[in-house]
Design a protein around this motif. Structure first.
Motif, PDB file in Angstrom:
ATOM      1  N   MET A  97       0.834  -1.202   0.000  1.00 27.27           N
ATOM      2  CA  MET A  97       0.000   0.000   0.000  1.00 27.27           C
ATOM      3  C   MET A  97       0.873   1.258   0.000  1.00 27.27           C
ATOM      4  SD  MET A  97      -3.036  -1.118   2.645  1.00 27.27           S
ATOM      5  CE  MET A  97      -3.746   0.517   2.699  1.00 27.27           C
ATOM      6  N   VAL A  98       1.998   1.207   0.692  1.00 29.14           N
ATOM      7  CA  VAL A  98       2.932   2.339   0.680  1.00 29.14           C
ATOM      8  C   VAL A  98       3.566   2.480  -0.701  1.00 29.14           C
ATOM      9  CG1 VAL A  98       5.103   3.230   1.636  1.00 29.14           C
ATOM     10  CG2 VAL A  98       3.404   2.169   3.153  1.00 29.14           C
ATOM     11  N   LEU A  99       3.992   1.346  -1.280  1.00 31.46           N
ATOM     12  CA  LEU A  99       4.637   1.368  -2.593  1.00 31.46           C
ATOM     13  C   LEU A  99       3.705   1.907  -3.675  1.00 31.46           C
ATOM     14  CD1 LEU A  99       7.068   0.547  -4.394  1.00 31.46           C
ATOM     15  CD2 LEU A  99       5.970  -1.703  -4.649  1.00 31.46           C
ATOM     16  N   ASP A 100       2.428   1.559  -3.594  1.00 36.04           N
ATOM     17  CA  ASP A 100       1.481   1.911  -4.650  1.00 36.04           C
ATOM     18  C   ASP A 100       0.692   3.183  -4.361  1.00 36.04           C
ATOM     19  OD1 ASP A 100       2.283  -0.366  -5.954  1.00 36.04           O
ATOM     20  OD2 ASP A 100       0.650  -1.603  -5.156  1.00 36.04           O
ATOM     21  N   ASP A 101       1.026   3.887  -3.304  1.00 35.88           N
ATOM     22  CA  ASP A 101       0.279   5.091  -2.941  1.00 35.88           C
ATOM     23  C   ASP A 101       0.337   6.103  -4.085  1.00 35.88           C
ATOM     24  OD1 ASP A 101      -0.302   7.774  -1.632  1.00 35.88           O
ATOM     25  OD2 ASP A 101      -0.601   6.424   0.055  1.00 35.88           O
ATOM     26  N   SER A 102      -0.780   6.760  -4.326  1.00 31.68           N
ATOM     27  CA  SER A 102      -0.882   7.694  -5.457  1.00 31.68           C
ATOM     28  C   SER A 102       0.007   8.925  -5.287  1.00 31.68           C
ATOM     29  CB  SER A 102      -2.336   8.145  -5.628  1.00 31.68           C
ATOM     30  OG  SER A 102      -2.792   8.794  -4.448  1.00 31.68           O
ATOM     31  N   ILE A 103       0.425   9.199  -4.059  1.00 33.25           N
ATOM     32  CA  ILE A 103       1.264  10.389  -3.827  1.00 33.25           C
ATOM     33  C   ILE A 103       2.575  10.289  -4.608  1.00 33.25           C
ATOM     34  CG2 ILE A 103       2.684  11.529  -2.041  1.00 33.25           C
ATOM     35  CD1 ILE A 103       0.352  11.171  -0.118  1.00 33.25           C
ATOM     36  N   TRP A 104       3.105   9.054  -4.773  1.00 29.03           N
ATOM     37  CA  TRP A 104       4.365   8.882  -5.512  1.00 29.03           C
ATOM     38  C   TRP A 104       4.255   9.394  -6.952  1.00 29.03           C
ATOM     39  CZ3 TRP A 104       8.473   8.044  -2.777  1.00 29.03           C
ATOM     40  CH2 TRP A 104       8.459   7.215  -1.647  1.00 29.03           C
TER      41      TRP A 104
ATOM     42  N   LEU B 194       4.077  11.643   1.855  1.00 28.84           N
ATOM     43  CA  LEU B 194       3.467  10.353   2.189  1.00 28.84           C
ATOM     44  C   LEU B 194       3.447  10.143   3.702  1.00 28.84           C
ATOM     45  CD1 LEU B 194       2.300   7.925   0.629  1.00 28.84           C
ATOM     46  CD2 LEU B 194       4.547   6.878   0.732  1.00 28.84           C
ATOM     47  N   SER B 195       4.558  10.459   4.351  1.00 26.37           N
ATOM     48  CA  SER B 195       4.631  10.306   5.799  1.00 26.37           C
ATOM     49  C   SER B 195       3.657  11.257   6.491  1.00 26.37           C
ATOM     50  CB  SER B 195       6.060  10.565   6.280  1.00 26.37           C
ATOM     51  OG  SER B 195       6.184  10.316   7.659  1.00 26.37           O
ATOM     52  N   PHE B 196       3.558  12.481   5.983  1.00 28.27           N
ATOM     53  CA  PHE B 196       2.637  13.460   6.560  1.00 28.27           C
ATOM     54  C   PHE B 196       1.192  12.971   6.470  1.00 28.27           C
ATOM     55  CE2 PHE B 196      -0.202  17.116   5.677  1.00 28.27           C
ATOM     56  CZ  PHE B 196      -0.126  17.759   6.904  1.00 28.27           C
ATOM     57  N   GLU B 197       0.802  12.463   5.318  1.00 32.03           N
ATOM     58  CA  GLU B 197      -0.573  12.000   5.138  1.00 32.03           C
ATOM     59  C   GLU B 197      -0.898  10.807   6.035  1.00 32.03           C
ATOM     60  OE1 GLU B 197      -3.122  13.227   3.642  1.00 32.03           O
ATOM     61  OE2 GLU B 197      -2.006  14.944   2.872  1.00 32.03           O
ATOM     62  N   ASP B 198       0.131  10.094   6.496  1.00 31.06           N
ATOM     63  CA  ASP B 198      -0.085   8.938   7.365  1.00 31.06           C
ATOM     64  C   ASP B 198      -0.300   9.339   8.824  1.00 31.06           C
ATOM     65  OD1 ASP B 198      -0.041   5.934   7.512  1.00 31.06           O
ATOM     66  OD2 ASP B 198       1.596   6.350   8.918  1.00 31.06           O
ATOM     67  N   LEU B 199      -0.044  10.616   9.151  1.00 33.71           N
ATOM     68  CA  LEU B 199      -0.208  11.080  10.523  1.00 33.71           C
ATOM     69  C   LEU B 199      -1.685  11.253  10.866  1.00 33.71           C
ATOM     70  CD1 LEU B 199       2.492  13.926  10.613  1.00 33.71           C
ATOM     71  CD2 LEU B 199       2.714  11.622  11.560  1.00 33.71           C
ATOM     72  N   SER B 200      -1.997  11.109  12.157  1.00 33.48           N
ATOM     73  CA  SER B 200      -3.349  11.429  12.615  1.00 33.48           C
ATOM     74  C   SER B 200      -3.566  12.935  12.497  1.00 33.48           C
ATOM     75  CB  SER B 200      -3.526  10.995  14.072  1.00 33.48           C
ATOM     76  OG  SER B 200      -2.683  11.783  14.926  1.00 33.48           O
ATOM     77  N   CYS B 201      -4.821  13.357  12.585  1.00 33.63           N
ATOM     78  CA  CYS B 201      -5.155  14.773  12.442  1.00 33.63           C
ATOM     79  C   CYS B 201      -4.424  15.612  13.493  1.00 33.63           C
ATOM     80  CB  CYS B 201      -6.665  14.950  12.566  1.00 33.63           C
ATOM     81  SG  CYS B 201      -7.207  16.658  12.332  1.00 33.63           S
TER      82      CYS B 201
END
Length: 676
Positions: free
Chosen positions: A39-46, A61-68
């Motif tokens: 899921m990380v490899l295929d994330d659309s952000i790349w 990508l790391s930022f979007e993985d953070l909680s609000c």
């Protein structure tokens, strides 16, 4: 199982080390399954194209993985001026004041600490290695640029020298404003240029800002956080009470001498930070009305006393720089008794306490939330590390301070302990082996300027969680005996008497013990199994104990400065890095089979160096040296960096035609500089 997909993720980082680190931090938070990593490899952000340079894909990508909530904390961190020094408790206090943390009021600091540590694990902030326990972190410029880009509509971060800053301030209203200045009075930003920012919730300023008589805070009615560092702010104090919603007030390194009486009206104030306001001497009496206060920090001020009734501030979590007084119009240690929520406490001027009963009434042992404790007396030592001639300490004084410190025994939950200027001959009972169970949670210990103590605590070796020790200036210690690592009492997690001493200690610094000559530790006694770094500085230690070579098998960095009498350093099988400076009697270095990095400065008698087969980088400094040492022919570093006399530099520069060629011709990379 995950190697192939991991290699594909690394490939997406385009060889940028920061991106690889951030992705590693992200993957640490995921389950180690093929599906999660895919899921990380295929994330659309790349695959987002045409994004600004600030939007590094891995950071995005790391930022979007953070909680609000964590996103808010991360973006807020990027506001902090790079030139400022911000400790974790200050940053967490800002997060709380801004409403970034959502939890029970009882332990918002604990939740903030959890978020802070997760940002470190994700490599979005990086610990500054000059500070112990990750209490100060830096943010990589790429990460900072990304965060500021994301927050650009709500927050402005600027330098006062930027030509466009005034136009930006007049054209757009922001929620948060961060200013950094190295300007002088002639070209600094005028305070009046900020007045259009009527929606500001946070104002952070580091460096000079031009505040004139008549300037005011009335233009910022929504302000929750006000942090001003290194400016002259007295003109603003009169209007301080107008900030009805202010939670966080920090006026570090400023010119204030007191706070206004009207501060008692600021019912929402939670944090007051006055660090290094050297002219500050007085708190107003109605400070005791601020029942929401969680932090008061007077460290580095000249505060003379605290108003009576201070015990009403039962919400306090952090109290630093509390001046210990005996009597008079100020409150005493007794008023600390009811402050049961304290997590961080610093007591100053403990030499002023004459009765041990006064210290007992502070009830430190009952403060079950207390994890950090600073106990300070004024130092009795001079610049040479010895007791000042005009400040001879009587036996009566020693006994009195011993009794006072005996009554300041903390609860067993204490993690960090700092003792400065203690001048008793014997350490407090609760630091010795018979009672050291009271420190069973201790992780970090600093002891500075111990004028009269003739021995180190003999119970530390039992502590199961102790990670770091620093002893700095203890001139009465001449010998460290076997009791340091072989206590007669045992209160550790295992009843076995054969358990290794200092089971978790990974760094130890013994400095300024100017009369220390002997360290007794036989090799058969197990100790320091995970010690990685040892510093010895300013002492007369004649030899390193054999136990280090045989037992401290994880030791990879050894720093030895200004040690008289030490003749040799040899037989350390795990040592990777060795740093030496002004060890005037050192003659020999030998049998360091894993040594890779060696730094030597002004060790003038060093003549022998052998069995260092893996030496990679060698730095040698001696401004008077005119020929390379003979031992150069027997070692084979890849890199040599030399700081020497002009004569030797000329010989090096002559290369193959010079007289020193045979000593360094086998070194692949050579850099040489003349000290003058």
């Amino acid at each position: 199982m995950l190697k192939d997909i991991g290699v594909q993720i690394v490939a997406k980082c385009d060889g940028l080390p920061l991106a690889v680190k951030v992705m590693g931090g992200l993957l640490c938070q995921k389950d180690k399954t093929h599906r999660e990593w895919e899921m990380v490899l295929d994330d659309s952000i790349w695959s987002i194209s045409g994004i600004p340079e600030e939007l590094n894909h891995a950071v995005y990508l790391s930022f979007e993985d953070l909680s609000c909530c964590m996103k808010q904390c991360f973006l807020y961190y990027s506001l902090l001026p790079k030139s400022g020094l911000f400790f974790n408790d200050e940053i967490i206090a800002m997060w709380i004041s801004e409403g970034c943390l959502h939890g029970t009021s009882d332990d918002l600091e604990g939740l903030g600490s959890k978020y802070y540590k997760e940002l470190i694990l994700r490599n979005l902030i990086e610990p500054n290695t000059e500070y112990v326990d990750q209490c100060v972190c830096n943010m990589h410029d790429v990460v900072r640029s990304f965060a500021r880009f994301v927050a650009r509509d709500e927050a402005l971060t600027a330098h006062s020298g930027e030509t466009s800053i005034v136009s930006k301030l007049s054209a757009h209203e922001f929620l948060r404003l961060s200013l950094e200045s190295k300007a002088s009075e002639t070209d600094g930003l005028d305070w009046s240029s900020l007045q259009a920012q009527k929606t500001l919730r946070a104002l952070i300023s580091a460096g000079y800002i031009n505040i004139k008589a008549g300037d005011s805070l009335v233009h910022f009615p929504c302000l929750r956080t006000l942090h001003i560092d290194s400016a002259q702010v007295v003109a603003l104090l009169e209007s301080l009470h107008e900030l009805k919603h202010l939670r966080y007030l920090s006026l570090e390194n400023t010119d204030i001498s007191c706070l206004p009486d009207s501060i008692g009206k600021m019912n929402f104030l939670q944090y007051i930070n006055l660090v290094n306001c050297q002219q500050f001497v007085k708190l107003p009496d109605n400070i005791v009305k601020l029942g929401q206060l969680r932090c008061l920090n007077f460290r580095g001020t000249s505060i003379e006393g605290i108003p009576r009734g201070f015990c009403a501030l039962t919400n306090l979590r952090m109290l630093c720089g509390f001046p210990a007084q005996v009597d008079g119009e100020w409150c005493s240690l007794e008023e600390l008794g009811p402050l049961s929520w304290l997590k961080n406490l610093q007591l100053d001027g403990l030499e002023n306490i004459t009765l041990a009963s006064s210290a007992a009434k502070a009830k430190l042992g009952d403060k079950v939330h207390l994890t950090t404790l600073h106990l300070h007396c004024s130092s009795r030592l001079g610049d040479d590390g010895l007791v000042k001639e005009e400040d001879v300490i009587s036996e009566e004084e020693q006994q009195r301070i011993e009794k006072v410190f005996d009554e300041l025994c903390p609860s067993p939950r204490l993690e960090d302990l700092y003792i400065d200027g203690y001048f008793g001959q014997w350490l407090p009972r609760w630091m010795m082996s018979s009672s050291v169970v009271s420190l069973k949670s201790l992780r970090i210990l600093f002891m500075n300027d111990m004028a009269c103590c003739a021995q180190l605590p003999d119970g530390l070796c039992q502590l199961p969680y102790l990670e770091f020790i620093q002893i700095n200036h203890a001139p009465a210690i001449k010998r460290i005996g076997p009791e340091f690592i072989q206590s007669h009492h045992h209160h550790g997690p295992s009843p076995s008497q054969t358990a290794a001493a200092f089971p978790r200690l990974h760094e130890m610094r013994l400095m300024g013990m100017v009369e220390w000559e002997e360290w007794e530790w036989e090799g058969k006694v197990q100790a320091f199994p995970v010690l990685q770094e040892l510093m010895l500085k300013q002492c007369k230690l004649k030899c390193l104990p054999p136990g280090f070579a045989s037992q401290a098998r994880a030791l990879n960095k050894l720093i030895i400065y200004y040690v008289q009498g030490l003749i040799s350093i040899e037989n350390f099988p795990s040592l990777v890095e060795l740093d030496l400076d002004e060890n005037i009697d050192l003659v020999r270095i030998a049998n360091l089979p894993r040594l890779q990095k060696l730094t030597i400065e002004d060790c003038l008698e060093l003549k022998e160096m052998e069995v260092v087969p893996l030496l990679h980088r060698f730095t040698l400094t001696d401004e008077n040296i005119e020929t390379l040492p003979e031992y150069m022919g027997g070692i084979n570093p890849m890199h040599l960096e030399l700081y020497c006399s002009l004569a030797l530099l000329s010989f090096i520069a002559a290369g193959q035609s010079g007289p020193e060629w045979d000593k360094f011709s086998h070194v692949e990379h050579v850099k040489a500089y003349a000290c003058e």
